[in-house]
Scaffold this motif. Sequence first.
Motif: not given
Length: 308
Positions: A139-140, A143, A146, A289
């Motif tokens: 998942e990291r 992130e 992206q 971000s």
Amino acid sequence: MKARVYKSTGSWYTVKGEDGNFYNARIKGIFKIDAISSTNPIAVGDEVDIDIEAVQEESAVITAIADRRNYVARVSPHNKRQHHIVASNLDQSILFATLKEPRTSQGFMDRFLVSCEAYHIPAIIVFNKSDIYRKKELERFQEYKQMYEAIGYQVVLASVLKKEGIEEAKALLKDKTTLLSGHSGVGKSTFINAVFPRFNLRTQEVSSWSGKGMHTTTFAEMFDLDNGGHIIDTPGVREFGLVDITKQELSHYFPEMRALLNECQFNNCMHIEEPGCAVKQEVLSGAVSENRYISYLNILDTMDDKNY
């Protein structure tokens, strides 16, 4: 004869002449280059002139250095007031990062990317060791992928152990001079061995008690690739201290901030507390971000203008 520096071990250099032969070379006299206070006058990747001393012993003297197209430098580990040129005349850099054993922090990645931006060197991030990632790390990774791809960086997920993503990474090297960097233990040397087995570089496990990689490469070294191009393997870097960058300039090396600089109310905006700041506005809207903005503030906080 023209030659290129392949390895530097302090006072001696391994150079490859235009005749295709390697020579052990030393410097003639003292070089003063670009008025920069680096700890190493000659770096791997430099193009030099040599005079051959003894053909049998393959020894030579370096008499001149050509102007560098670019270079990557970091703060000298021995003297914070000086810097060390990691390598020169690069087409691109690949940062090897890992999300586990050892974990590469975003702060480290962003410092490396800022350095590459400052010296106009395209950067790619390869996240290695995907074979040990669980749901949290994957998942990291998504992130990070992206976040970095949104601002123009190429991101690759790889497992050298399982040979996943290796061909993609290998294809990036063709016909280019590429700097490989990252912490010790992230798999740079293992990657080189997997892609080009004839180099047979020494590798070591990550230290079990510290979770950090142990140094295996002690000097930067350039290798010729079978498919054209060169790679420069570097010693594992613990810290990446920035050099020759002022606090005022830092945001210029964050591509997403650079695109907004003309929209800030003040042309010397530091994007902290100034009114009419376009960068802060875009952070609030989610277009920039928040993690990258925090990274910018953290780097800014560690910069002492006297040292940079």
